[in-house]
Scaffold this motif. Structure first.
Motif, mmCIF file in Angstrom:
data_model
loop_
_atom_site.group_PDB
_atom_site.id
_atom_site.type_symbol
_atom_site.label_atom_id
_atom_site.label_comp_id
_atom_site.label_asym_id
_atom_site.label_seq_id
_atom_site.Cartn_x
_atom_site.Cartn_y
_atom_site.Cartn_z
ATOM 1 N N GLY A 56 0.800 -1.226 0.000
ATOM 2 C CA GLY A 56 0.000 0.000 0.000
ATOM 3 C C GLY A 56 0.825 1.264 0.000
ATOM 4 N N GLY A 57 2.136 1.122 0.043
ATOM 5 C CA GLY A 57 3.013 2.280 0.069
ATOM 6 C C GLY A 57 3.123 2.864 1.464
ATOM 7 N N TYR A 58 4.268 3.454 1.755
ATOM 8 C CA TYR A 58 4.438 4.172 3.021
ATOM 9 C C TYR A 58 5.336 5.373 2.765
ATOM 10 N N VAL A 59 5.155 6.391 3.594
ATOM 11 C CA VAL A 59 5.892 7.634 3.405
ATOM 12 C C VAL A 59 6.678 7.944 4.674
ATOM 13 N N LEU A 60 7.989 8.123 4.517
ATOM 14 C CA LEU A 60 8.877 8.397 5.634
ATOM 15 C C LEU A 60 9.244 9.875 5.659
ATOM 16 N N SER A 61 9.323 10.434 6.854
ATOM 17 C CA SER A 61 9.819 11.792 6.990
ATOM 18 C C SER A 61 11.325 11.827 6.742
ATOM 19 N N ARG A 62 11.843 13.006 6.519
ATOM 20 C CA ARG A 62 13.288 13.170 6.326
ATOM 21 C C ARG A 62 14.058 12.635 7.535
ATOM 22 N N GLU A 63 13.547 12.908 8.739
ATOM 23 C CA GLU A 63 14.223 12.445 9.948
ATOM 24 C C GLU A 63 14.131 10.930 10.095
ATOM 25 N N ALA A 64 13.002 10.338 9.663
ATOM 26 C CA ALA A 64 12.881 8.878 9.719
ATOM 27 C C ALA A 64 13.917 8.225 8.814
ATOM 28 N N LEU A 65 14.090 8.773 7.610
ATOM 29 C CA LEU A 65 15.102 8.242 6.694
ATOM 30 C C LEU A 65 16.493 8.374 7.301
ATOM 31 N N ARG A 66 16.793 9.539 7.875
ATOM 32 C CA ARG A 66 18.115 9.767 8.448
ATOM 33 C C ARG A 66 18.398 8.777 9.578
ATOM 34 N N ARG A 67 17.424 8.576 10.454
ATOM 35 C CA ARG A 67 17.638 7.664 11.579
ATOM 36 C C ARG A 67 17.813 6.218 11.113
ATOM 37 N N PHE A 68 17.061 5.831 10.088
ATOM 38 C CA PHE A 68 17.192 4.461 9.609
ATOM 39 C C PHE A 68 18.607 4.197 9.089
ATOM 40 N N VAL A 69 19.112 5.118 8.266
ATOM 41 C CA VAL A 69 20.405 4.885 7.630
ATOM 42 C C VAL A 69 21.556 5.071 8.614
ATOM 43 N N THR A 70 21.507 6.131 9.424
ATOM 44 C CA THR A 70 22.648 6.458 10.279
ATOM 45 C C THR A 70 22.626 5.749 11.627
ATOM 46 N N GLN A 71 21.446 5.278 12.060
ATOM 47 C CA GLN A 71 21.349 4.636 13.370
ATOM 48 C C GLN A 71 20.917 3.174 13.286
ATOM 49 N N ALA A 72 19.797 2.912 12.615
ATOM 50 C CA ALA A 72 19.275 1.545 12.579
ATOM 51 C C ALA A 72 20.236 0.586 11.875
ATOM 52 N N LEU A 73 20.819 1.026 10.764
ATOM 53 C CA LEU A 73 21.698 0.138 10.006
ATOM 54 C C LEU A 73 23.046 -0.098 10.680
ATOM 55 N N THR A 74 23.285 0.570 11.810
ATOM 56 C CA THR A 74 24.521 0.323 12.565
ATOM 57 C C THR A 74 24.280 -0.565 13.785
ATOM 58 N N ILE A 75 23.030 -0.987 14.000
ATOM 59 C CA ILE A 75 22.694 -1.811 15.166
ATOM 60 C C ILE A 75 23.259 -3.217 14.990
ATOM 61 N N SER A 76 23.872 -3.732 16.022
ATOM 62 C CA SER A 76 24.428 -5.083 15.972
ATOM 63 C C SER A 76 23.439 -6.134 16.459
ATOM 64 N N ASP A 77 22.479 -5.722 17.300
ATOM 65 C CA ASP A 77 21.471 -6.642 17.813
ATOM 66 C C ASP A 77 20.477 -6.958 16.700
ATOM 67 N N GLN A 78 20.559 -8.157 16.121
ATOM 68 C CA GLN A 78 19.729 -8.522 14.977
ATOM 69 C C GLN A 78 18.258 -8.689 15.330
ATOM 70 N N ASP A 79 17.941 -8.838 16.606
ATOM 71 C CA ASP A 79 16.537 -8.902 17.012
ATOM 72 C C ASP A 79 15.877 -7.527 16.932
ATOM 73 N N LYS A 80 16.672 -6.476 17.061
ATOM 74 C CA LYS A 80 16.139 -5.123 16.958
ATOM 75 C C LYS A 80 16.092 -4.632 15.510
ATOM 76 N N CYS A 81 17.093 -5.017 14.755
ATOM 77 C CA CYS A 81 17.138 -4.610 13.345
ATOM 78 C C CYS A 81 18.004 -5.617 12.587
ATOM 79 N N ALA A 82 17.419 -6.268 11.597
ATOM 80 C CA ALA A 82 18.111 -7.332 10.856
ATOM 81 C C ALA A 82 19.068 -6.736 9.833
ATOM 82 N N THR A 83 20.106 -6.082 10.327
ATOM 83 C CA THR A 83 21.029 -5.379 9.432
ATOM 84 C C THR A 83 21.859 -6.332 8.581
ATOM 85 N N ASN A 84 22.090 -7.549 9.060
ATOM 86 C CA ASN A 84 22.923 -8.496 8.328
ATOM 87 C C ASN A 84 22.137 -9.358 7.348
#
Length: 350
Positions: A195-223
Motif C-alpha cells: 500500500g506504500g508508506y511515506v517516511l519523513s526526512r528524519e525517519a530516513l536519516r535515523r534508519f540509515v545512520t542509526q538503525a543500520l549500525t545496530i548489531s542486535d539482529q533482534d532489533k534490526c536485521a542489518t545483516n
C-alpha cells in the motif's frame, strides 16, 4: 456394398469435420494475433504517452484545484521494481509518478526504457529487504534534502495531490512514517509495503545512520538479505524511535490501502471475513462505497489497465456538478444490492 457406402459416408463426415475444425482454428489464431497486435500497439502508445502536469486537476466541491509544482511539500517517490516488471513500472512513470517532485525506480538491472537506479543486490521477491536497505541508503546519500520519501511498488497507484494534502501541516523533522498500518509482530505496528508508506526526512536519516549500525539482529536485521521488507523495516524504525503514525482523516477513515479499488468499493456478504488482512489491519474499515477516506492516497494491486483507467477518471474527467439538481444528486445514490458471488472481489495479499 452397404459396408462400402457406410465407409464412404463415414470418411466424408470425418473429412468435413477436419476441414471445418482446421478452418476454425486458422480463423481463431488470426483473430487472436490481430487482437494481441492491437493490445501491443495500445500498450506502446500508453507507455510512451506522458500527460503534462498542466492537464492534471481534481474536482472538489465543483472547483478545480490546479496541480502546482510549487507545493511547499517536497516529496520524492521511489519504486522498488525488477527486470520482470519493468514494463509495468513504465506505466507508473507515465501516470502518477510524474506528479512527485522526483521519482526514482530501483532495480537490479538497467533498462533504457525505464532508466532505473541499479542496486548491487540479489534479484527476487525474497530479497526485497536487501533492495529496500540499499534504496534507502542511496536516497540518504544522494537525495537527503526532500521533506518526505514515499515508497511504492510498481503496481501501486498514488494520488499525489492527496498525499501532499495529508503532509502539508506535518513536520518532516519529526521521526515518523505513515501507510497501511498492521498490528502484528511489531509493538507499535508497521506499514504494509504494497500500500506504500511515506517516511519523513528524519525517519530516513535515523534508519540509515542509526538503525543500520545496530548489531542486535533482534532489533534490526542489518545483516539479513532475505525477509519481509515492510516488517523488518518496521522493527528497525521502532528500534530508533521512529513512530508508526496514524493517517486517518477527520471522519476516522483510512487513506492508504494495500488492495485494489475492486476489492474495496462494492460490498458483498461475508466477503473474506477469514482473510489474514482483517486480523492484521490496525484500523478496521468496511467494504463498500463508504469504506475509505475522500482524501484517499494509495491503492495496491493495480495493473496497467486499471492504472490508466484511474488516471483518466481522476485527471481527465470533469463532472459538471453545478448542473445537477440537488434532489437528483447521484453522489449519494443508493448502492446496488450485495452480489451472491464471493469470488470476483477477493482481497488480494499484499
Amino acid at each position: 456394398m452397404g459396408r462400402r457406402v457406410a465407409a464412404a459416408v463415414c470418411c466424408r463426415g470425418v473429412s468435413t469435420f477436419c476441414l471445418g475444425f482446421g478452418l476454425g482454428l486458422v480463423l481463431h489464431l488470426a483473430l487472436h494475433a490481430t487482437l494481441r497486435h492491437s493490445d501491443r500497439e495500445d500498450g506502446w502508445r500508453q507507455e510512451n504517452e506522458v500527460w503534462p502536469a498542466s492537464m492534471s486537476y481534481l474536482v472538489r466541491g465543483g472547483q478545480e484545484d490546479a496541480y502546482s509544482a510549487s507545493s511547499p511539500v517536497r516529496v520524492l517517490c521511489y519504486i522498488l521494481t525488477g527486470p520482470k516488471t519493468h514494463h509495468t513500472a513504465v506505466h507508473v512513470r507515465n501516470t502518477w509518478g510524474q506528479r512527485c517532485d522526483k521519482t526514482i525506480f530501483f532495480s537490479t538491472e538497467d533498462d533504457s526504457s525505464l532508466q532505473p537506479t541499479v542496486l548491487d543486490v540479489p534479484e527476487g521477491y525474497t530479497y526485497l529487504w536487501a533492495k529496500a536497505k540499499a534504496a534507502l541508503s542511496h536516497l540518504h546519500t544522494h537525495h537527503p534534502d526532500y521533506d518526505w520519501y514515499l515508497k511504492a511498488d510498481d503496481d501501486t497507484y498514488v494520488i499525489v495531490e492527496n498525499l501532499r494534502y495529508f503532509l502539508k501541516d506535518l513536520d518532516p523533522q519529526t521521526p515518523v512514517y505513515y501507510g497501511v498500518k498492521f498490528s502484528h509482530h511489531v509493538k507499535q505496528g508497521y506499514m504494509s509495503g504494497g500500500g506504500g508508506y511515506v517516511l519523513s526526512r528524519e525517519a530516513l536519516r535515523r534508519f540509515v545512520t542509526q538503525a543500520l549500525t545496530i548489531s542486535d539482529q533482534d532489533k534490526c536485521a542489518t545483516n539479513a538479505t532475505k525477509g519481509a521488507e515492510d516488517l523488518l523495516l518496521g522493527e528497525c524504525l521502532e528500534s530508533v524511535g521512529v513512530k508508526a503514525g496514524d493517517s486517518l482523516d477527520e471522519d476516522g477513515r483510512s487513506r492508504f490501502f494495500s488492495h485494489s479499488p475492486l476489492s474495496l468499493y462494492f460490498k458483498q456478504p461475508l466477503i473474506n471475513k477469514f482473510h489474514w488482512y482483517w486480523r492484521y489491519i490496525w484500523h478496521k474499515h468496511g467494504v463498500g462505497p463508504d469504506c475509505c477516506s475522500r482524501h484517499l492516497v494509495t491503492f495496491h494491486d493495480v495493473d496497467p489497465r486499471m492504472m490508466w483507467t484511474l488516471e483518466a477518471l481522476l485527471y481527465r474527467l470533469h463532472i459538471h456538478r453545478h448542473l445537477q439538481p440537488l434532489h437528483l444528486n447521484t453522489s449519494t445514490s443508493t448502492p446496488p444490492p450485495p452480489s451472491s458471488s464471493r469470488s470476483s472481489l477477493s482481497l488480494n495479499s499484499t
